[in-house]
Structure formats: structure tokens, C-alpha cells
Design a protein around this motif. Structure first.
Motif, PDB file in Angstrom:
ATOM      1  N   PHE A   1      -8.987  -2.100 -12.604  1.00  0.00           N
ATOM      2  CA  PHE A   1      -9.926  -2.149 -13.733  1.00  0.00           C
ATOM      3  C   PHE A   1     -11.017  -3.184 -13.461  1.00  0.00           C
ATOM      4  O   PHE A   1     -12.206  -2.931 -13.668  1.00  0.00           O
ATOM      5  N   ALA A   2     -10.622  -4.362 -12.974  1.00  0.00           N
ATOM      6  CA  ALA A   2     -11.583  -5.444 -12.726  1.00  0.00           C
ATOM      7  C   ALA A   2     -12.578  -5.086 -11.629  1.00  0.00           C
ATOM      8  O   ALA A   2     -13.756  -5.456 -11.701  1.00  0.00           O
ATOM      9  N   ARG A   3     -12.130  -4.359 -10.606  1.00  0.00           N
ATOM     10  CA  ARG A   3     -13.004  -4.034  -9.478  1.00  0.00           C
ATOM     11  C   ARG A   3     -13.943  -2.871  -9.762  1.00  0.00           C
ATOM     12  O   ARG A   3     -15.020  -2.783  -9.168  1.00  0.00           O
ATOM     13  N   ASN A   4     -13.578  -1.973 -10.671  1.00  0.00           N
ATOM     14  CA  ASN A   4     -14.307  -0.718 -10.815  1.00  0.00           C
ATOM     15  C   ASN A   4     -15.049  -0.525 -12.141  1.00  0.00           C
ATOM     16  O   ASN A   4     -15.857   0.380 -12.261  1.00  0.00           O
ATOM     17  N   ILE A   5     -14.759  -1.364 -13.134  1.00  0.00           N
ATOM     18  CA  ILE A   5     -15.292  -1.121 -14.474  1.00  0.00           C
ATOM     19  C   ILE A   5     -16.315  -2.191 -14.863  1.00  0.00           C
ATOM     20  O   ILE A   5     -16.111  -3.387 -14.616  1.00  0.00           O
ATOM     21  N   LEU A   6     -17.422  -1.742 -15.466  1.00  0.00           N
ATOM     22  CA  LEU A   6     -18.396  -2.627 -16.108  1.00  0.00           C
ATOM     23  C   LEU A   6     -18.376  -2.325 -17.602  1.00  0.00           C
ATOM     24  O   LEU A   6     -18.370  -1.151 -18.005  1.00  0.00           O
ATOM     25  N   LEU A   7     -18.394  -3.373 -18.447  1.00  0.00           N
ATOM     26  CA  LEU A   7     -18.284  -3.206 -19.887  1.00  0.00           C
ATOM     27  C   LEU A   7     -19.571  -3.626 -20.596  1.00  0.00           C
ATOM     28  O   LEU A   7     -20.237  -4.579 -20.184  1.00  0.00           O
ATOM     29  N   PHE A   8     -19.885  -2.904 -21.669  1.00  0.00           N
ATOM     30  CA  PHE A   8     -21.044  -3.224 -22.509  1.00  0.00           C
ATOM     31  C   PHE A   8     -20.533  -3.379 -23.948  1.00  0.00           C
ATOM     32  O   PHE A   8     -19.814  -2.523 -24.460  1.00  0.00           O
ATOM     33  N   VAL A   9     -20.915  -4.483 -24.591  1.00  0.00           N
ATOM     34  CA  VAL A   9     -20.425  -4.801 -25.926  1.00  0.00           C
ATOM     35  C   VAL A   9     -21.556  -4.703 -26.936  1.00  0.00           C
ATOM     36  O   VAL A   9     -22.620  -5.296 -26.750  1.00  0.00           O
ATOM     37  N   ASN A  10     -21.323  -3.928 -27.994  1.00  0.00           N
ATOM     38  CA  ASN A  10     -22.287  -3.807 -29.083  1.00  0.00           C
ATOM     39  C   ASN A  10     -21.665  -4.340 -30.356  1.00  0.00           C
ATOM     40  O   ASN A  10     -20.508  -4.028 -30.668  1.00  0.00           O
ATOM     41  N   ALA A  11     -22.422  -5.153 -31.120  1.00  0.00           N
ATOM     42  CA  ALA A  11     -21.999  -5.544 -32.459  1.00  0.00           C
ATOM     43  C   ALA A  11     -22.485  -4.470 -33.425  1.00  0.00           C
ATOM     44  O   ALA A  11     -23.522  -3.848 -33.196  1.00  0.00           O
ATOM     45  N   PRO A  12     -21.735  -4.207 -34.518  1.00  0.00           N
ATOM     46  CA  PRO A  12     -22.121  -3.150 -35.456  1.00  0.00           C
ATOM     47  C   PRO A  12     -23.439  -3.463 -36.150  1.00  0.00           C
ATOM     48  O   PRO A  12     -23.814  -4.625 -36.309  1.00  0.00           O
ATOM     49  N   SER A  13     -24.127  -2.409 -36.576  1.00  0.00           N
ATOM     50  CA  SER A  13     -25.402  -2.566 -37.275  1.00  0.00           C
ATOM     51  C   SER A  13     -25.170  -2.993 -38.711  1.00  0.00           C
ATOM     52  O   SER A  13     -24.053  -2.974 -39.210  1.00  0.00           O
ATOM     53  N   ASP A  14     -26.247  -3.350 -39.401  1.00  0.00           N
ATOM     54  CA  ASP A  14     -26.145  -3.860 -40.768  1.00  0.00           C
ATOM     55  C   ASP A  14     -25.408  -2.915 -41.695  1.00  0.00           C
ATOM     56  O   ASP A  14     -24.584  -3.310 -42.485  1.00  0.00           O
ATOM     57  N   GLU A  15     -25.715  -1.608 -41.615  1.00  0.00           N
ATOM     58  CA  GLU A  15     -25.176  -0.682 -42.603  1.00  0.00           C
ATOM     59  C   GLU A  15     -23.674  -0.513 -42.452  1.00  0.00           C
ATOM     60  O   GLU A  15     -22.964  -0.195 -43.386  1.00  0.00           O
ATOM     61  N   HIS A  16     -23.144  -0.769 -41.224  1.00  0.00           N
ATOM     62  CA  HIS A  16     -21.711  -0.698 -41.029  1.00  0.00           C
ATOM     63  C   HIS A  16     -21.054  -2.056 -41.191  1.00  0.00           C
ATOM     64  O   HIS A  16     -19.904  -2.164 -41.543  1.00  0.00           O
ATOM     65  N   GLN A  17     -21.785  -3.105 -40.929  1.00  0.00           N
ATOM     66  CA  GLN A  17     -21.181  -4.432 -40.897  1.00  0.00           C
ATOM     67  C   GLN A  17     -21.012  -5.046 -42.275  1.00  0.00           C
ATOM     68  O   GLN A  17     -20.121  -5.818 -42.503  1.00  0.00           O
ATOM     69  N   GLY A  18     -21.898  -4.718 -43.221  1.00  0.00           N
ATOM     70  CA  GLY A  18     -21.767  -5.271 -44.555  1.00  0.00           C
ATOM     71  C   GLY A  18     -21.936  -6.767 -44.570  1.00  0.00           C
ATOM     72  O   GLY A  18     -22.847  -7.325 -43.979  1.00  0.00           O
ATOM     73  N   LYS A  19     -20.975  -7.481 -45.194  1.00  0.00           N
ATOM     74  CA  LYS A  19     -21.103  -8.928 -45.377  1.00  0.00           C
ATOM     75  C   LYS A  19     -20.823  -9.710 -44.109  1.00  0.00           C
ATOM     76  O   LYS A  19     -21.104 -10.885 -44.038  1.00  0.00           O
ATOM     77  N   ASN A  20     -20.218  -9.083 -43.101  1.00  0.00           N
ATOM     78  CA  ASN A  20     -19.762  -9.831 -41.938  1.00  0.00           C
ATOM     79  C   ASN A  20     -20.890 -10.429 -41.110  1.00  0.00           C
ATOM     80  O   ASN A  20     -20.646 -11.218 -40.222  1.00  0.00           O
ATOM     81  N   ARG A  21     -22.134 -10.027 -41.373  1.00  0.00           N
ATOM     82  CA  ARG A  21     -23.244 -10.531 -40.579  1.00  0.00           C
ATOM     83  C   ARG A  21     -23.764 -11.852 -41.117  1.00  0.00           C
ATOM     84  O   ARG A  21     -24.609 -12.490 -40.525  1.00  0.00           O
ATOM     85  N   ARG A  22     -23.262 -12.290 -42.250  1.00  0.00           N
ATOM     86  CA  ARG A  22     -23.766 -13.521 -42.841  1.00  0.00           C
ATOM     87  C   ARG A  22     -23.439 -14.711 -41.949  1.00  0.00           C
ATOM     88  O   ARG A  22     -22.473 -14.699 -41.207  1.00  0.00           O
ATOM     89  N   LYS A  23     -24.252 -15.752 -42.072  1.00  0.00           N
ATOM     90  CA  LYS A  23     -24.079 -16.944 -41.247  1.00  0.00           C
ATOM     91  C   LYS A  23     -23.975 -18.183 -42.139  1.00  0.00           C
ATOM     92  O   LYS A  23     -24.706 -18.321 -43.115  1.00  0.00           O
ATOM     93  N   ASN A  24     -23.072 -19.062 -41.759  1.00  0.00           N
ATOM     94  CA  ASN A  24     -22.965 -20.361 -42.408  1.00  0.00           C
ATOM     95  C   ASN A  24     -23.648 -21.399 -41.514  1.00  0.00           C
ATOM     96  O   ASN A  24     -23.446 -21.396 -40.296  1.00  0.00           O
ATOM     97  N   PHE A  25     -24.443 -22.273 -42.110  1.00  0.00           N
ATOM     98  CA  PHE A  25     -25.035 -23.360 -41.342  1.00  0.00           C
ATOM     99  C   PHE A  25     -25.278 -24.546 -42.275  1.00  0.00           C
ATOM    100  O   PHE A  25     -25.172 -24.428 -43.497  1.00  0.00           O
ATOM    101  N   TYR A  26     -25.576 -25.693 -41.666  1.00  0.00           N
ATOM    102  CA  TYR A  26     -25.688 -26.935 -42.424  1.00  0.00           C
ATOM    103  C   TYR A  26     -27.072 -27.560 -42.202  1.00  0.00           C
ATOM    104  O   TYR A  26     -27.566 -27.579 -41.072  1.00  0.00           O
ATOM    105  N   VAL A  27     -27.677 -28.063 -43.290  1.00  0.00           N
ATOM    106  CA  VAL A  27     -29.010 -28.649 -43.220  1.00  0.00           C
ATOM    107  C   VAL A  27     -28.953 -30.089 -43.727  1.00  0.00           C
ATOM    108  O   VAL A  27     -28.396 -30.366 -44.800  1.00  0.00           O
ATOM    109  N   HIS A  28     -29.524 -30.992 -42.922  1.00  0.00           N
ATOM    110  CA  HIS A  28     -29.546 -32.417 -43.255  1.00  0.00           C
ATOM    111  C   HIS A  28     -30.251 -32.619 -44.595  1.00  0.00           C
ATOM    112  O   HIS A  28     -31.331 -32.079 -44.833  1.00  0.00           O
TER     113      HIS A  28
END
Length: 520
Positions: free
Chosen positions: A113-140
Motif C-alpha cells: 500500500f505504501a509503495r503503490n498508493i497516493l492519497l488525496f484528502v478532501n474536507a466536506p463542503s459547507d452544505e454537508h459540514q454544517g456547524k463543524n466548520r466553525r473556528k474558536n480563536f482568542y483575541v487579546h
């Protein structure tokens, strides 16, 4: 001619490197539509595509933190750097099945598998992802003079429109990373460039804008529009923010609490607001438009699996614009009344149709999507539980030549509330086999199984189910089932803890029992 010793050392080092790579094969992967270069992830603990997604998510933290492993879309090619030629891999696919699809042969599946396979990763789009795309961050945080404080405020945002509005309110060009010490630090103007759980400071046009920030207090009212003795604290920076505040409050302006003149001044501009002053609301023109339009209602809460909880959250909203913003923040089409028993519930999209002190549920497409994902995951879990249950049952029949029956229930209740659940239960004479199934069996899961096994007899005394009461006084034997079950953990579970272990072997599940297991 004799080969110099240092050449032998180099060759030996190369051989040792190849040996290590075979012991821990790694496959190349890349995030699709992203600036990142190719990276490698270990296949040591991987048997299924689901395991591979987990490893990639962990490798790419924090970029993929907001996504669950099942939601990631994983594609594969036979050493072709072209995602358009890739096939989509399913969570339950084994690595060997991927190799078979590409007609790749090899005794060692992971190295092939390691020698012969290349993988491509896609994150789901907004309409499928729903709330999971939200981001938490901190502001001084800053004080009213524009000076940095030693604390940070936490923000959660879901899309770029919300981020742009946040920047407008803060009078900021963008945010800068706290740790960016370069001469020309990057000014982040898009939510896409914000890192999950990162710390930032505000990039403002000038310090004078910060010094324009004003803190003031506004008297609170009850639902009948009567003033209370409590005040709400507000912090604002410009006239635009103040005008939006007045719109939300359905107010013409604010009036000073201490203004005792016959003709009260109605403050309609932020420039006339005094720092740390106390005000009350100057309401619109009649009792139907004023504070009495405010409505309080309750919305049922959900867990992360989109399932309804027993608690409700209280909301108070004053006008339709505020209600629409509320629906937008919840990513909801509208609300549905709890007491609406019709086949097609009315989806309420206007505050005018909301009843005061009524109880509602959210109508949102992302909740449906989450439920579908959870249902599919539960279907997969149930399939595994049924397969391992059948494997153990057949093994006991053949090994001990005794009649083994499947217990009809898996969940034990007390006062209609579940108190213990098993992946399956088998009964053979005076023996009860309690199955716990996990895709990836760990030390923690094994220890929990042993603890639950020790608690089982007490739970039988607590339950009101007569069917479960029949299992009192029998011998209870734990069965640990795992799609990915390390050999060392299997041995420890049998020899030290006395558990039966079940794990994949070839095209079926293999069952092993402790040597001193006494079935009677």
C-alpha cells in the motif's frame, strides 16, 4: 579489490533504513485544493480506511481539528499525482481491498500500500459540514484607553461574513498572530486564514480608534416593559455600532437616568454618549411597538449527534430582524412548536408567529445531516456487534458442544432509564457471556470492560426487567471484540484478565479463550 570499510557502513545504513521502513510503512497523502506539500502518515496501526482517516486527521492537526474522521473524503490512485483519476474509499474498506481494486499484488499489504498508493484528502463542503466548520480563536483584550490587558477573549465563528462583521465592530483592519514577531506581520482579513484555537491581537488603523471605545449602562426591563433595578453593561466603539444597537432594542435613542428636565434629551448619536454613564431606553411611538413587543421563548437543546436533550435554552428577542439573525446564527430554517402535533409542523420564520413563553425545536438541515451520519455509524457498529456475536456463539457450540442461546435484550433499564448496555449477551447453562465491541480496542476499553463486568451483578439487582433478573447468580465472562486488536493487548486480556478475545483473521472473526476458562 577490497571495498573500503566506510562504503560497507553506508550500505549497512541504507539496509537498516529500508528495514525500518518495512517495519513501519508510510503512505504519501496530500490535502486537495491546498497549498500544503505531500506528507506521509504511518500505516502501523491501520487496517481499515476509517483508521487511515484518523491517522491523517491527527497528523494534520490543527488544520483538520474541526472535522470528524468519517466526514473526511479520502481518494486513492495507483501512484498517479492526479486527483481526477482517484477513487473514493469507504470507511469500512480494508487496505487489502484497495490493493485488489488496483490489481496490486504483494504478501505484505501495508508495504505494498505504501509503495503503490497516493492519497488525496478532501474536507466536506459547507452544505454537508454544517456547524463543524466553525473556528474558536482568542483575541487579546484592551482597556478603554487602547492599552493591552493580560487576558484574551474567546470568539467562535462559522463563516467569513460573520468574521468581516466582527472586524467592522472592532474597527479593525484584521487580526495579527500573537507569536508573529516579523517586521511586517501578516494581517488576517479572512476567516479561512484563522487557525483553530490560536491567539491573536487586533490590527487597528490607529490607537485613537481604540480610545474612542465607550462603556455605558442601560436599564433592564421585564417582559411587560417595566423597568428593573438592574443595568446591562455595553461597550461600543463607533456610531454604526450604536445605531445597530438601537435597532435591535427597537429604541429611538437613550435617555440619561439623571436627566430630570421636562424635555428629556434623546441621545441618537454615539458622540453624545458619556463614558460609564447610566441610561434608560427611549422606546418607539406606542405600546405595541415598544418594549412590549419583546418575546421570551425556549428552544430545546441538542447534543453533538443531533439528538434532542431534555433541557431548554431561554431566549428573549425584540423584533423580527433580531429573530432572523438568531435563526442565521443557529443555521436554522425556523422553529417548530413542541406542542404542534400535526403531520406537517409549521416552520416559524417570523417573530410575529412566536408565542410568548412557548417551547420550540430547531428546524435545520445540518441536524438532519448529523443524524444521518450518526445513524450510518450506528449501523456499522451494529453490523460488527452481530458478526462478533455470531462468531462467539459458533465457537462455543463447536468447542464445548453445549447449547448457546442469544439473550433477547442488550440494554438494562431502571425506571425507564438505561443503566447498562452490551454489544451482545450469550447464555450457556450457568454461564453468561457479555460482549463489548470496538473498532479499535485499547487498554482503556479493556479496563472499562473489566469494571463493567464487576458491576454487572449489582446492576441486575437494581433493574426492574424480569428477563435480566434470570441472569442473577450465574458466572459472568467478558468478551472483548475489536477490528483492530493489538496482539500484546489480546494476550494480556486473556492471560491476566481472563477475557475471551475476538479479532479479524482472514475473512472472518477469530475467537480465543483463556487456557483456564471453565465452562460448566
Amino acid at each position: 579489490m577490497t571495498t573500503p570499510k566506510f562504503f560497507k557502513l553506508v550500505n549497512l545504513t541504507d539496509e537498516w533504513t529500508r528495514f525500518l521502513n518495512m517495519r513501519n510503512p508510510k503512505v504519501w497523502f496530500k490535502l486537495a485544493n491546498h497549498i500544503d506539500e505531500w506528507a506521509r502518515v504511518s500505516l502501523k496501526e491501520v487496517e481499515y480506511v476509517y483508521d487511515l482517516k484518523e491517522e491523517i486527521k491527527n497528523k494534520m492537526t490543527p488544520k483538520l481539528d474541526v472535522f470528524t474522521p468519517p466526514s473526511l473524503i479520502l481518494k486513492a490512485t495507483h501512484n498517479k499525482d492526479n486527483p481526477n483519476e482517484a477513487i473514493v474509499l469507504r470507511n469500512r474498506d480494508k487496505l487489502v481491498s484497495v490493493l485488489k481494486h488496483f490489481k496490486i499484488e504483494g504478501l505484505d499489504v501495508k508495504n505494498s500500500f505504501a509503495r503503490n498508493i497516493l492519497l488525496f484528502v478532501n474536507a466536506p463542503s459547507d452544505e454537508h459540514q454544517g456547524k463543524n466548520r466553525r473556528k474558536n480563536f482568542y483575541v487579546h483584550a484592551y482597556n478603554d484607553k487602547g492599552e493591552l490587558l493580560e487576558k484574551s477573549d474567546k470568539f467562535t465563528m462559522r463563516d467569513n461574513k460573520e468574521y468581516i462583521y466582527f472586524l467592522r465592530i472592532m474597527n479593525a483592519r484584521g487580526l495579527k498572530r500573537i507569536n508573529d514577531t516579523s517586521e511586517n506581520p501578516e494581517i488576517i482579513t479572512s476567516l479561512e486564514d484563522i487557525q483553530h484555537n490560536e491567539y491573536y491581537k487586533i490590527s487597528v488603523p490607529s490607537v485613537t480608534l481604540l480610545s474612542q471605545k465607550k462603556t455605558f449602562y442601560v436599564q433592564r426591563y421585564n417582559d411587560a416593559g417595566e423597568p428593573l433595578k438592574k443595568f446591562d453593561k455595553f461597550i461600543m466603539r463607533n456610531n454604526e455600532e450604536y445605531i445597530n444597537f438601537l435597532k435591535i432594542m427597537n429604541a429611538r435613542g437613550l435617555e440619561r437616568i439623571n436627566d430630570t428636565s421636562e424635555n428629556l434629551e434623546i441621545i441618537t448619536s454615539f458622540q453624545d454618549i458619556q463614558r460609564n454613564e447610566y441610561y434608560n431606553i427611549s422606546s418607539p411611538y406606542d405600546e405595541h411597538q415598544g418594549k412590549n413587543r419583546k418575546k421570551t421563548f425556549y428552544v430545546q437543546a441538542y447534543n453533538n449527534e443531533g439528538e434532542l436533550l431534555e433541557n431548554f435554552e431561554k431566549f428573549t428577542i425584540r423584533n423580527n430582524e433580531e429573530y432572523k439573525n438568531f435563526l442565521k446564527s443557529m443555521e436554522a430554517k425556523g422553529l417548530e412548536c413542541i406542542h404542534d402535533t400535526s403531520n406537517k409542523r409549521q416552520v416559524i420564520i417570523s417573530l410575529e408567529d412566536i408565542q410568548h413563553n412557548e417551547f420550540y425545536q430547531i428546524n435545520a438541515s445540518y441536524l438532519t445531516a448529523i443524524k444521518k451520519g450518526v445513524v450510518w455509524s450506528k449501523v456499522e457498529d451494529m453490523a460488527m456487534e452481530n458478526e462478533t456475536l455470531l462468531a462467539v456463539k459458533n465457537f462455543l457450540n463447536e468447542k464445548f458442544k453445549l447449547l448457546v442461546e442469544t439473550f433477547p435484550n442488550r440494554i438494562m433499564y431502571k425506571k425507564n432509564k438505561p443503566i447498562m448496555e452490551w454489544g451482545g449477551i450469550l447464555v450457556c447453562n450457568n454461564n453468561v457471556f457479555l460482549l463489548e465491541s470496538k473498532h479499535k480496542m485499547t487498554d482503556e476499553h479493556v479496563n472499562k470492560l473489566v469494571n463493567r463486568l464487576n458491576e454487572f451483578s449489582e446492576k441486575l439487582k437494581d433493574t426492574e426487567c424480569l428477563e435480566f433478573k434470570k441472569l442473577l447468580g450465574k458466572q459472568y465472562i467478558g468478551v472483548a471484540c475489536g477490528s483492530l486488536f493489538p496482539e500484546e493487548l489480546r494476550t494480556q486480556s486473556m492471560n491476566k484478565l481472563g477475557l475471551i478475545v475476538v479479532y479479524p483473521s482472514g475473512n472472518r472473526y477469530k475467537v480465543e479463550v483463556p487456557e483456564n476458562l471453565n465452562i460448566h
